[in-house]
Design an enzyme around this catalytic site. Sequence first.
Site, mmCIF file in Angstrom:
data_model
loop_
_atom_site.group_PDB
_atom_site.id
_atom_site.type_symbol
_atom_site.label_atom_id
_atom_site.label_comp_id
_atom_site.label_asym_id
_atom_site.label_seq_id
_atom_site.Cartn_x
_atom_site.Cartn_y
_atom_site.Cartn_z
ATOM 1 N N ARG A 192 36.719 51.438 41.791
ATOM 2 C CA ARG A 192 35.590 51.554 42.714
ATOM 3 C C ARG A 192 35.297 52.939 43.265
ATOM 4 O O ARG A 192 34.261 53.147 43.870
ATOM 5 C CB ARG A 192 35.783 50.567 43.877
ATOM 6 C CG ARG A 192 35.547 49.138 43.445
ATOM 7 C CD ARG A 192 35.952 48.174 44.525
ATOM 8 N NE ARG A 192 37.378 48.327 44.791
ATOM 9 C CZ ARG A 192 38.029 47.670 45.729
ATOM 10 N NH1 ARG A 192 37.390 46.837 46.519
ATOM 11 N NH2 ARG A 192 39.322 47.848 45.900
ATOM 12 N N ARG B 129 30.095 47.286 36.933
ATOM 13 C CA ARG B 129 30.540 46.047 37.602
ATOM 14 C C ARG B 129 29.369 45.099 37.869
ATOM 15 O O ARG B 129 29.531 43.882 37.790
ATOM 16 C CB ARG B 129 31.242 46.454 38.902
ATOM 17 C CG ARG B 129 31.573 45.381 39.876
ATOM 18 C CD ARG B 129 32.919 44.775 39.566
ATOM 19 N NE ARG B 129 33.463 44.061 40.719
ATOM 20 C CZ ARG B 129 33.103 42.829 41.065
ATOM 21 N NH1 ARG B 129 32.193 42.187 40.392
ATOM 22 N NH2 ARG B 129 33.679 42.244 42.106
ATOM 23 N N ARG C 64 45.385 52.718 38.895
ATOM 24 C CA ARG C 64 44.064 52.134 39.176
ATOM 25 C C ARG C 64 42.955 53.174 38.959
ATOM 26 O O ARG C 64 41.980 53.215 39.702
ATOM 27 C CB ARG C 64 44.011 51.575 40.611
ATOM 28 C CG ARG C 64 45.193 50.679 40.988
ATOM 29 C CD ARG C 64 45.140 49.332 40.305
ATOM 30 N NE ARG C 64 44.005 48.553 40.711
ATOM 31 C CZ ARG C 64 43.993 47.706 41.748
ATOM 32 N NH1 ARG C 64 45.068 47.517 42.452
ATOM 33 N NH2 ARG C 64 42.925 47.016 42.037
ATOM 34 N N ASP D 228 43.397 42.784 34.968
ATOM 35 C CA ASP D 228 44.031 42.605 36.275
ATOM 36 C C ASP D 228 45.312 41.806 36.086
ATOM 37 O O ASP D 228 45.459 41.085 35.096
ATOM 38 C CB ASP D 228 43.091 41.866 37.242
ATOM 39 C CG ASP D 228 43.576 42.001 38.677
ATOM 40 O OD1 ASP D 228 43.295 43.031 39.303
ATOM 41 O OD2 ASP D 228 44.295 41.092 39.161
ATOM 42 N N TYR E 46 50.991 35.603 44.638
ATOM 43 C CA TYR E 46 49.565 35.225 44.706
ATOM 44 C C TYR E 46 49.373 33.756 44.328
ATOM 45 O O TYR E 46 48.564 33.048 44.927
ATOM 46 C CB TYR E 46 48.723 36.117 43.784
ATOM 47 C CG TYR E 46 48.593 37.539 44.288
ATOM 48 C CD1 TYR E 46 47.621 37.886 45.224
ATOM 49 C CD2 TYR E 46 49.449 38.537 43.831
ATOM 50 C CE1 TYR E 46 47.506 39.183 45.690
ATOM 51 C CE2 TYR E 46 49.355 39.841 44.291
ATOM 52 C CZ TYR E 46 48.378 40.160 45.223
ATOM 53 O OH TYR E 46 48.271 41.447 45.692
HETATM 54 O O1 CP3 Z 1 44.516 50.722 36.748
HETATM 55 C C1 CP3 Z 1 43.413 50.462 36.240
HETATM 56 O O2 CP3 Z 1 42.442 51.218 36.328
HETATM 57 C C2 CP3 Z 1 43.318 49.214 35.384
HETATM 58 C C3 CP3 Z 1 42.881 48.046 36.037
HETATM 59 C C4 CP3 Z 1 43.701 47.324 37.131
HETATM 60 C C5 CP3 Z 1 43.059 46.561 38.121
HETATM 61 N N1 CP3 Z 1 44.028 45.919 38.844
HETATM 62 C C6 CP3 Z 1 41.603 46.456 38.302
HETATM 63 C C7 CP3 Z 1 41.039 45.931 39.568
HETATM 64 C C8 CP3 Z 1 45.082 47.196 37.312
HETATM 65 C C9 CP3 Z 1 46.245 47.863 36.574
HETATM 66 C C10 CP3 Z 1 45.269 46.279 38.402
HETATM 67 C C11 CP3 Z 1 46.587 45.861 38.877
HETATM 68 C C12 CP3 Z 1 46.691 44.985 40.064
HETATM 69 N N2 CP3 Z 1 45.835 43.986 40.471
HETATM 70 C C13 CP3 Z 1 47.788 44.984 40.950
HETATM 71 C C14 CP3 Z 1 49.019 45.863 40.801
HETATM 72 C C15 CP3 Z 1 48.802 47.253 41.249
HETATM 73 C C16 CP3 Z 1 48.689 47.424 42.736
HETATM 74 O O3 CP3 Z 1 47.673 48.016 43.149
HETATM 75 O O4 CP3 Z 1 49.613 47.050 43.450
HETATM 76 C C17 CP3 Z 1 47.544 44.011 41.922
HETATM 77 C C18 CP3 Z 1 48.460 43.660 43.086
HETATM 78 C C19 CP3 Z 1 46.303 43.375 41.604
HETATM 79 C C20 CP3 Z 1 45.646 42.232 42.299
HETATM 80 C C21 CP3 Z 1 44.310 42.601 42.806
HETATM 81 N N3 CP3 Z 1 43.193 42.787 42.013
HETATM 82 C C22 CP3 Z 1 43.919 42.837 44.150
HETATM 83 C C23 CP3 Z 1 44.859 42.752 45.337
HETATM 84 C C24 CP3 Z 1 42.555 43.165 44.141
HETATM 85 C C25 CP3 Z 1 41.641 43.416 45.311
HETATM 86 C C26 CP3 Z 1 41.924 44.663 46.021
HETATM 87 C C27 CP3 Z 1 41.742 45.903 45.173
HETATM 88 O O5 CP3 Z 1 42.735 46.582 44.936
HETATM 89 O O6 CP3 Z 1 40.619 46.177 44.760
HETATM 90 C C28 CP3 Z 1 42.127 43.169 42.787
HETATM 91 C C29 CP3 Z 1 40.772 43.481 42.289
HETATM 92 C C30 CP3 Z 1 40.648 44.615 41.334
HETATM 93 N N4 CP3 Z 1 41.464 44.823 40.264
HETATM 94 C C31 CP3 Z 1 39.628 45.613 41.332
HETATM 95 C C32 CP3 Z 1 39.868 46.424 40.230
HETATM 96 C C33 CP3 Z 1 39.041 47.604 39.773
HETATM 97 C C34 CP3 Z 1 38.463 45.688 42.323
HETATM 98 C C35 CP3 Z 1 37.500 44.594 42.014
HETATM 99 C C36 CP3 Z 1 36.064 44.950 42.303
HETATM 100 O O7 CP3 Z 1 35.461 45.721 41.536
HETATM 101 O O8 CP3 Z 1 35.547 44.422 43.273
#
Ligand code: CP3
Length: 341
Positions: A28, A37, A24, A74, A149
């Site tokens: 943020r 964003r 990730r 995502d 999910y």
């Molecule tokens: O790694 C990277 O930089 C690439 C982008 C990436 C995101 N999500 C961007 C994101 C990747 C590889 C993911 C994977 C992801 N998404 C997973 C697997 C990895 C893990 O952490 O277990 C999961 C379970 C998700 C589902 C998801 N997306 C959740 C639970 C959330 C909210 C909580 C959180 O972690 O922020 C997201 C949103 C999300 N995905 C954000 C980002 C940058 C934040 C959104 C925002 O800017 O408000």
Amino acid sequence: MTHRPLLATVLGERQERPPIWIMRQAGRYLPEYRETRTRAKNFLELCYTSDLAVEVSLQPLRRFDLDAAILFSDILVIPDALGQKVRFEQGEGPILDPVAAETITALKPERALDHLAPVLETVRRLRAAIAPEKTLIGFCGSPWTVATYMIGGRGSTDQAAARLFALRHPDAFAALMDILVATSVDYLVAQLQAGADVVQLFESWALNLDDTAFASHVIEPNRRIVAGVRARVPNAPIIGFPRGAAGNLARYAELTGVNALGLDYATPLDFAGKHLPATLPVQGNLDPLRLVAGGDQLDRRVDAIIDAFSTRPHIFNLGHGIVPETPIEHVARLVDRVKKG
Ligand code: CP3
């Protein structure tokens, strides 16, 4: 082709110092991410607007000497592409209109890849934008994690809704997993063809499953994805990250056929030496909170991790995603220490 140390490590070649990327890494904790964003209407639009997604993917590489860029997207773009309603609420995480046993057949796998075309465009542009020695990582969520999910409608600590659904509606659950396996194979093949060097399977919810459920919900679908991708892209390099797999970890590595195994931070450092083949590449596994706290404890743990995996191919990473409150100076310190000792 230019030598890409991170890709080479996934393929089994140990490096003098471990290459590094950060789970990730675009997100943020970076002020420039938060700024970009605000230019998209919502989070999914950020994922589907190539100009913005490329920018966000490149941001961590401008600051730190990382060995890989990861595609910005995502894991929940797949349910969105299948026609399920997905939204991201500030501070709440993802919210989906849950699927039911009767509504699985309403999903639209035939349109999924078209819907994901902008993400593939991001992959193409990223490969052209990053330096030749950097590895480009593509990814998708593994079927079980995505299904938790889709069925639960949001994240949960015990995945009870999905676990019960699988027990009460085995046929509908199998149909859903088949759709997710097929769509994930098409999506990963398209990412590899668009220029991704490696793809990672994020199985973030590999915990809370008994061994029978683990075999059917985690091992078998991931094995089918690996086989399905390799049938179309021979020798495709694949990292598997089954977070929380614990006692099932060695079986997962052996039976899915992934090239490299991501270890979460709860995996003891002596686990690999005791239970994994000596040549199996591993990735991990620093506790993200150690990176938040910083200081000496961080340096000591980084050294211990590098030491523990020094005899096998190792990619340095966190044992789960970086958290928003992480100080940027600590990330710089980590990368420096991993690369220079
Ligand atoms: O790694 C990277 O930089 C690439 C982008 C990436 C995101 N999500 C961007 C994101 C990747 C590889 C993911 C994977 C992801 N998404 C997973 C697997 C990895 C893990 O952490 O277990 C999961 C379970 C998700 C589902 C998801 N997306 C959740 C639970 C959330 C909210 C909580 C959180 O972690 O922020 C997201 C949103 C999300 N995905 C954000 C980002 C940058 C934040 C959104 C925002 O800017 O408000």
